[in-house]
Scaffold this motif. Structure first.
Motif, PDB file in Angstrom:
ATOM      1  N   LYS A  27       0.824  -1.214   0.000  1.00  0.00           N
ATOM      2  CA  LYS A  27       0.000   0.000   0.000  1.00  0.00           C
ATOM      3  C   LYS A  27       0.854   1.258   0.000  1.00  0.00           C
ATOM      4  CE  LYS A  27      -0.969   0.294   4.865  1.00  0.00           C
ATOM      5  NZ  LYS A  27      -1.267  -1.004   5.376  1.00  0.00           N
ATOM      6  N   PHE A  28       2.052   1.191   0.561  1.00  0.00           N
ATOM      7  CA  PHE A  28       2.929   2.362   0.609  1.00  0.00           C
ATOM      8  C   PHE A  28       3.602   2.625  -0.738  1.00  0.00           C
ATOM      9  CE2 PHE A  28       2.576   1.233   5.088  1.00  0.00           C
ATOM     10  CZ  PHE A  28       2.227   2.471   5.614  1.00  0.00           C
ATOM     11  N   ARG A  29       3.497   1.671  -1.659  1.00  0.00           N
ATOM     12  CA  ARG A  29       4.070   1.851  -3.004  1.00  0.00           C
ATOM     13  C   ARG A  29       3.056   2.429  -3.983  1.00  0.00           C
ATOM     14  NH1 ARG A  29       7.849  -3.411  -4.066  1.00  0.00           N
ATOM     15  NH2 ARG A  29       9.253  -3.045  -2.323  1.00  0.00           N
ATOM     16  N   ALA A  30       1.799   2.458  -3.592  1.00  0.00           N
ATOM     17  CA  ALA A  30       0.760   2.962  -4.490  1.00  0.00           C
ATOM     18  C   ALA A  30       0.927   4.471  -4.670  1.00  0.00           C
ATOM     19  CB  ALA A  30      -0.619   2.659  -3.922  1.00  0.00           C
ATOM     20  N   PRO A  31       0.718   4.958  -5.876  1.00  0.00           N
ATOM     21  CA  PRO A  31       0.860   6.391  -6.134  1.00  0.00           C
ATOM     22  C   PRO A  31      -0.099   7.204  -5.256  1.00  0.00           C
ATOM     23  CG  PRO A  31       0.585   5.178  -8.192  1.00  0.00           C
ATOM     24  CD  PRO A  31       0.358   4.211  -7.078  1.00  0.00           C
ATOM     25  N   GLY A  32       0.432   8.235  -4.647  1.00  0.00           N
ATOM     26  CA  GLY A  32      -0.387   9.140  -3.854  1.00  0.00           C
ATOM     27  C   GLY A  32      -0.617   8.721  -2.417  1.00  0.00           C
TER      28      GLY A  32
END
Length: 140
Positions: A27-32
């Motif tokens: 989830k921390f790699r998702a844009p934004g």
């Protein structure tokens, strides 16, 4: 009852793998997704996971406790998984909650969270214990 124990153990194991080792870091790699947003999502997801774990843990404990054949390995591994969960909920999560509250309040300075590493270590212990318990219950 044995089938319930096997099913509950492997469902619990799958949930730990899917959420703790896939969803949480990804989830921390998702844009934004900023640190505060990721932590807020994590709070909700892990609260729900922990409730499900308590229910599944009770089912596993009931199945192991009422088994026709007493399986020492399954019992010890199940208790190990429940012990890891208890440590997470009683010891580590309160400290993680305080750190998350600080970050959500805007204080993003400071070193990485040591309680986070402790939580991950307990997740590894729990996952191994669940795998061992599930295999032991399946072969009993």
């Amino acid at each position: 009852m044995a089938a319930l124990g096997v099913a509950a153990t492997f469902v619990w194991f799958g949930m730990v793998l899917a959420i703790s080792f896939l969803e949480a870091p990804l989830k921390f790699r998702a844009p934004g997704v900023t640190l505060p947003i990721g932590l807020a999502i994590g709070r909700l997801v892990f609260r729900a996971l922990n409730v499900a774990e308590l229910v599944l843990g009770a089912a596993v404990l009931a199945a192991v406790g009422t088994a026709a054949e007493y399986d020492t390995v399954a019992t010890i591994a199940s208790l190990g998984a429940l012990g890891a969960l208890a440590g997470q909920l009683a010891v580590v999560r309160p400290r993680l909650h305080r750190r998350t509250a600080r970050v959500l309040a805007g204080n993003t300075d400071g070193p990485r969270s040591r309680p986070h590493l402790e939580y991950v270590a307990l997740e590894v212990v729990k996952a191994i214990a669940l795998l061992v318990a599930g295999i032991a219950l399946l072969t009993a």
